[in-house]
Design an enzyme around this catalytic site. Sequence first.
Site, PDB file in Angstrom:
ATOM      1  N   ASN A  13       0.819  -1.187   0.047  1.00 16.19           N
ATOM      2  CA  ASN A  13      -0.066  -0.074   0.234  1.00 16.19           C
ATOM      3  C   ASN A  13       0.903   1.347   0.083  1.00 16.19           C
ATOM      4  OD1 ASN A  13      -1.876   2.031   0.301  1.00 16.19           O
ATOM      5  ND2 ASN A  13      -2.192   1.375   2.674  1.00 16.19           N
ATOM      6  N   TRP A  14       0.863   2.109  -0.981  1.00 15.52           N
ATOM      7  CA  TRP A  14       1.904   2.920  -1.298  1.00 15.52           C
ATOM      8  C   TRP A  14       1.467   4.238  -0.755  1.00 15.52           C
ATOM      9  CZ3 TRP A  14       3.746   2.376  -7.079  1.00 15.52           C
ATOM     10  CH2 TRP A  14       4.475   1.115  -7.334  1.00 15.52           C
ATOM     11  N   LYS A  15       0.067   4.255  -0.319  1.00 20.27           N
ATOM     12  CA  LYS A  15      -0.502   5.539   0.206  1.00 20.27           C
ATOM     13  C   LYS A  15      -0.414   6.707  -0.735  1.00 20.27           C
ATOM     14  CE  LYS A  15       0.000   3.324   4.569  1.00 20.27           C
ATOM     15  NZ  LYS A  15      -0.067   3.539   6.363  1.00 20.27           N
ATOM     16  N   HIS A  98      -9.632   0.960   4.728  1.00 26.38           N
ATOM     17  CA  HIS A  98      -8.360   1.168   5.349  1.00 26.38           C
ATOM     18  C   HIS A  98      -8.688   2.153   6.633  1.00 26.38           C
ATOM     19  CE1 HIS A  98      -4.281   2.523   6.397  1.00 26.38           C
ATOM     20  NE2 HIS A  98      -3.866   1.405   5.826  1.00 26.38           N
ATOM     21  N   GLU A 100      -7.151   4.447   7.910  1.00 29.71           N
ATOM     22  CA  GLU A 100      -7.075   5.898   7.546  1.00 29.71           C
ATOM     23  C   GLU A 100      -8.239   6.687   6.746  1.00 29.71           C
ATOM     24  OE1 GLU A 100      -3.146   5.555   5.536  1.00 29.71           O
ATOM     25  OE2 GLU A 100      -2.137   5.053   7.351  1.00 29.71           O
ATOM     26  N   GLU A 170      -5.614  -5.252  10.266  1.00 33.08           N
ATOM     27  CA  GLU A 170      -4.578  -4.314  10.547  1.00 33.08           C
ATOM     28  C   GLU A 170      -4.827  -3.482  11.977  1.00 33.08           C
ATOM     29  OE1 GLU A 170      -2.772  -2.933   6.787  1.00 33.08           O
ATOM     30  OE2 GLU A 170      -4.241  -1.707   6.941  1.00 33.08           O
ATOM     31  N   GLY A 176       2.031   2.312  10.824  1.00 34.67           N
ATOM     32  CA  GLY A 176       2.975   3.215  10.852  1.00 34.67           C
ATOM     33  C   GLY A 176       3.540   3.517  12.222  1.00 34.67           C
ATOM     34  N   SER A 215       3.241  -2.199  10.410  1.00 37.23           N
ATOM     35  CA  SER A 215       4.470  -2.226  10.636  1.00 37.23           C
ATOM     36  C   SER A 215       5.160  -3.541  10.192  1.00 37.23           C
ATOM     37  CB  SER A 215       4.739  -1.816  12.193  1.00 37.23           C
ATOM     38  OG  SER A 215       4.321  -0.273  12.280  1.00 37.23           O
ATOM     39  N   GLY A 236       2.754  -1.309   4.098  1.00 35.17           N
ATOM     40  CA  GLY A 236       3.011   0.045   3.943  1.00 35.17           C
ATOM     41  C   GLY A 236       4.281   0.744   3.543  1.00 35.17           C
ATOM     42  N   GLY A 237       4.637   1.119   4.677  1.00 30.18           N
ATOM     43  CA  GLY A 237       6.080   2.000   4.696  1.00 30.18           C
ATOM     44  C   GLY A 237       7.150   1.033   3.901  1.00 30.18           C
TER      45      GLY A 237
HETATM   46  C1  PEP Z   1      -0.952   0.126   5.745  1.00 29.08           C
HETATM   47  O1  PEP Z   1      -1.152   1.350   5.989  1.00 29.08           O
HETATM   48  O2  PEP Z   1      -1.710  -0.652   5.674  1.00 29.08           O
HETATM   49  C2  PEP Z   1       0.193  -0.499   6.686  1.00 29.08           C
HETATM   50  C3  PEP Z   1       0.156  -1.692   6.892  1.00 29.08           C
HETATM   51  O3  PEP Z   1       1.337   0.475   7.087  1.00 29.08           O
HETATM   52  P1  PEP Z   1       2.442   0.274   7.527  1.00 29.08           P
HETATM   53  O4  PEP Z   1       3.005  -1.041   7.195  1.00 29.08           O
HETATM   54  O5  PEP Z   1       3.371   1.459   7.260  1.00 29.08           O
HETATM   55  O6  PEP Z   1       2.416   0.114   9.181  1.00 29.08           O
END
Ligand code: PEP
Length: 253
Positions: A13-15, A98, A100, A170, A176, A215, A236-237
């Site tokens: 997920n590149w956001k 999600h 967010e 999640e 994050g 994370s 994500g990151g």
């Molecule tokens: C996400 O936003 O779906 C996610 C898993 O982010 P991160 O891996 O950065 O926590």
Amino acid sequence: MSVPPAKRLIVGNWKMNLGEDEARALVRALATTLPFDRTDAGVAPAFPCLRAALDAARGTPLTVGAQNVHADDRGAFTGEVSAAMLAGMGVRFVIVGHSERRTLFGETDALIARKVAAARRHGLVPILCVGETEAEREAEITDEVVARQIHVAVDTHTATAVEQLVVAYEPVWAIGTGRTPSPRDVTAAHRAIRAALHARIGTVAAGIRILYGGSATPANAPALLHAPEVGGALVGGASLDAATFAAVARLAG
Ligand code: PEP
């Protein structure tokens, strides 16, 4: 009812990151570094980069998805994108619900159910995100929270539509932040999710992939992604760098 499919699924997920050139370059790098023999893999770029990512991924096993979709097929919804538009481009999946979107954009379980329906109407695989907040975790109601999120999101859909879902567990507090649940807690939440799916569609719920997200990194992937019930990861990151994302995929596979 507790056996996840053999091949895990890793989704990035590149956001709201990466421009078109970066998206194209990252897809090209992933096409040559991801272990497709052992994992299925996809990336979800921002809307303006979908075309570049789709073109770069053509002829490779990497699938491209979107991060959001509107619940209606067309109309006066300034700034929105429909499932029909995404499917027409060649997009294969869409992340729905999600945290967010839930917390920053006010998306409710009921709206998320409509988005799942929109995705299915147009043949997109919805990756439905569920997870508890920190307060809900401290109140020890994680299982109830994820079960409610699943029930509201899937109860109005046919069993066939529900079978096509991917679910991502999640925990909101893990996204994050660098913090993660224990593998035991991940398994417990995944079991609660699968039980909620089982209550709706019976034994075929065993085949639904439930990803872990929050994370995920190469350091924690061996423990978290091999916990019982985990069918892959939503990343994500760590998905913004080809070597790191590929390392997570290798460790998950
Ligand atoms: C996400 O936003 O779906 C996610 C898993 O982010 P991160 O891996 O950065 O926590």
